[in-house]
Design a protein around this motif. Structure first.
Motif, PDB file in Angstrom:
ATOM      1  N   ASP A 103      51.802  40.216  39.523  1.00 47.40           N
ATOM      2  CA  ASP A 103      50.852  39.109  39.461  1.00 47.40           C
ATOM      3  C   ASP A 103      51.372  37.864  40.177  1.00 47.40           C
ATOM      4  OD1 ASP A 103      49.011  40.581  38.051  1.00 47.40           O
ATOM      5  OD2 ASP A 103      49.678  39.879  36.084  1.00 47.40           O
TER       6      ASP A 103
ATOM      7  N   VAL B 141      47.921  28.683  41.036  1.00 49.00           N
ATOM      8  CA  VAL B 141      46.500  28.739  41.325  1.00 49.00           C
ATOM      9  C   VAL B 141      46.188  28.491  42.789  1.00 49.00           C
ATOM     10  CG1 VAL B 141      44.293  27.614  40.895  1.00 49.00           C
ATOM     11  CG2 VAL B 141      45.783  28.203  38.992  1.00 49.00           C
TER      12      VAL B 141
ATOM     13  N   ARG C 215      39.282  38.601  38.416  1.00 47.76           N
ATOM     14  CA  ARG C 215      39.775  37.775  37.303  1.00 47.76           C
ATOM     15  C   ARG C 215      40.740  36.709  37.824  1.00 47.76           C
ATOM     16  NH1 ARG C 215      38.364  39.642  32.322  1.00 47.76           N
ATOM     17  NH2 ARG C 215      38.011  41.879  32.013  1.00 47.76           N
ATOM     18  N   GLN C 216      41.620  37.097  38.743  1.00 47.09           N
ATOM     19  CA  GLN C 216      42.537  36.128  39.340  1.00 47.09           C
ATOM     20  C   GLN C 216      41.769  35.011  40.031  1.00 47.09           C
ATOM     21  OE1 GLN C 216      45.321  37.811  42.060  1.00 47.09           O
ATOM     22  NE2 GLN C 216      46.533  38.847  40.501  1.00 47.09           N
TER      23      GLN C 216
ATOM     24  N   ALA D 117      38.653  34.077  39.585  1.00 51.43           N
ATOM     25  CA  ALA D 117      37.891  33.273  38.623  1.00 51.43           C
ATOM     26  C   ALA D 117      38.790  32.267  37.914  1.00 51.43           C
ATOM     27  CB  ALA D 117      37.200  34.179  37.614  1.00 51.43           C
ATOM     28  N   ALA D 118      40.045  32.653  37.696  1.00 55.75           N
ATOM     29  CA  ALA D 118      40.988  31.723  37.078  1.00 55.75           C
ATOM     30  C   ALA D 118      41.395  30.613  38.042  1.00 55.75           C
ATOM     31  CB  ALA D 118      42.234  32.476  36.602  1.00 55.75           C
ATOM     32  N   ALA D 119      41.235  30.868  39.349  1.00 58.87           N
ATOM     33  CA  ALA D 119      41.681  29.905  40.352  1.00 58.87           C
ATOM     34  C   ALA D 119      40.590  28.931  40.778  1.00 58.87           C
ATOM     35  CB  ALA D 119      42.205  30.650  41.585  1.00 58.87           C
TER      36      ALA D 119
END
Length: 385
Positions: free
Chosen positions: A8, A91, A190-191, A193-195
């Motif tokens: 990750d 991010v 998901r990555q 969307a988190a960024a």
């Protein structure tokens, strides 16, 4: 720290090196060396700032490689001794890497492969197996992509729409080889969307989750396809449906509708129906109207015609097909379905057979062939229904 957690961290570390001036290919080599060193030295006691440690170690390794190459001596004047001031932020770097992999000069296939390699942290062998091509072929594709982005770096990255399209292509590759590309697309979404709080990123993630929720009911033990209307809905994953609907509702509440949100809304309406008879086809048609307005896509209009056939009757659906290009993918299959709904069994059987010949997917071809044979058997038995 386990290997999954290290994986990750790869996008942020790689992007940090590119930001500092490293070319893409050399940066990736340096990051891989840093990961190997981390696995050898950390064991069960990773540093307080694992990403910062990896960036520092990878950057030093990159400089070692650069110093050994006379053509790259000028890189030694870069920020070689720049220390990490506090924990590294994941991010922004990761988001930059998404855009870099969606470089406007890359073909869609190359952008997908580079995204899986750089952002997903997958090996060339894994990607080649997923696409059912030789590893050497995939290695050449990825190498060409690296050279392309290396020429301009982050000067000409792709835009967010391109990034989302790349992820959409990854998801649509489905499930083949040892690598589940649908699962990988969800992980990458998901990555992303988190960024970024972008509504369309959320819409795409919701779309993935809602479609993936139906996966357990989508095929029979022999691998043949089960149409949506015939699926055992008890097998659908309600946890993914609930998560997808929640993400979608939050995005829609911001009132900045995009195509992925509209697609997700259609998927949510299918997921909400406990039986096929409870499907709200009228509302699905309305969402297809929104999607057609947003995209002006003939494929969307084709899918809308099928929904109209379910909402207003098969003849209304056939009327909605008028004006569309019969060469559109799945046009013939859609026409076959609507003629079957209208009770025109012989016509439907012929169209299913023609659609099977046009299909480029083996599972879909098999399904359409069986459908044509089933209708012809009914005709032979004197039962046109």
């Amino acid at each position: 720290m386990d290997a999954a957690r290290l994986r990750d961290l790869i996008p942020g570390v790689l992007a940090a090196l590119v930001h500092r001036g490293a070319d893409f290919a050399s940066a990736e080599d340096a990051v891989q060396d840093a990961l190997i060193r981390a696995l050898q030295t950390w064991q069960d006691r990773p540093p307080d700032d694992p990403k910062g440690w990896l960036i520092t170690t990878a950057w030093r390794r990159f400089l070692d490689l650069a110093r050994s190459d006379a053509a790259r001596q000028h890189r030694e004047v870069l920020v070689a001794e720049q220390p990490s001031s506090g924990p590294a932020v994941a991010v922004d770097d990761t988001l930059d890497l998404y855009f870099l992999c969606a470089h406007p000069d890359l073909t869609p296939a190359s952008a997908v492969a580079l995204t899986l390699r750089a952002v997903g942290g997958l090996t060339t062998r894994q990607i080649a197996a997923a696409y059912l091509v030789p590893e050497s072929t995939m290695a050449q594709r990825i190498s060409r992509a690296k050279r392309t982005v290396g020429a301009t770096g982050l000067v000409r990255p792709g835009d967010l729409h391109t990034v989302l399209k790349v992820l959409y292509l990854v998801f649509n590759e489905g499930y083949s080889g040892e690598l589940d590309l649908a699962e990988e697309a969800i992980r990458l979404a998901r990555q992303l969307a988190a960024a970024t709080p972008d509504e369309e990123v959320a819409g795409l993630l919701a779309l993935f989750l809602l479609h993936h929720a139906r996966r357990p009911a989508r095929t029979r033990p022999d691998g043949t396809l089960i149409p949506l209307a015939e699926q055992d809905r008890a097998l659908w994953r309600r946890d993914l449906i609930a998560e997808g609907v929640d993400i979608l509702q939050t995005a829609l509440a911001r009132d900045r509708l995009g195509e992925y949100q509209a697609q997700a809304a259609i998927a949510a309406l299918h997921a909400d129906a406990q039986t096929v008879g409870e499907t709200d086809w009228v509302q699905i048609v309305q969402w297809y109207d929104e999607l057609a307005r947003l995209t002006d896509s003939p494929v969307v209009r084709l899918n809308r015609a099928v929904a109209v056939g379910e909402a207003d009757g098969p003849h209304a659906g056939l009327a909605a097909l008028v004006g569309l290009d019969p060469a559109l993918p799945r046009y013939t299959a859609a026409a076959a379905h609507l003629h079957e709904l209208a009770g025109e069994t012989a016509t439907a059987a012929d169209l299913y057979a023609r659609a099977a010949a046009e299909a480029d997917n083996l599972a879909e071809r098999h399904h359409l062939t069986i459908r044509a044979a089933t209708l012809r058997q009914r005709l032979g038995d004197g039962n046109p229904a």
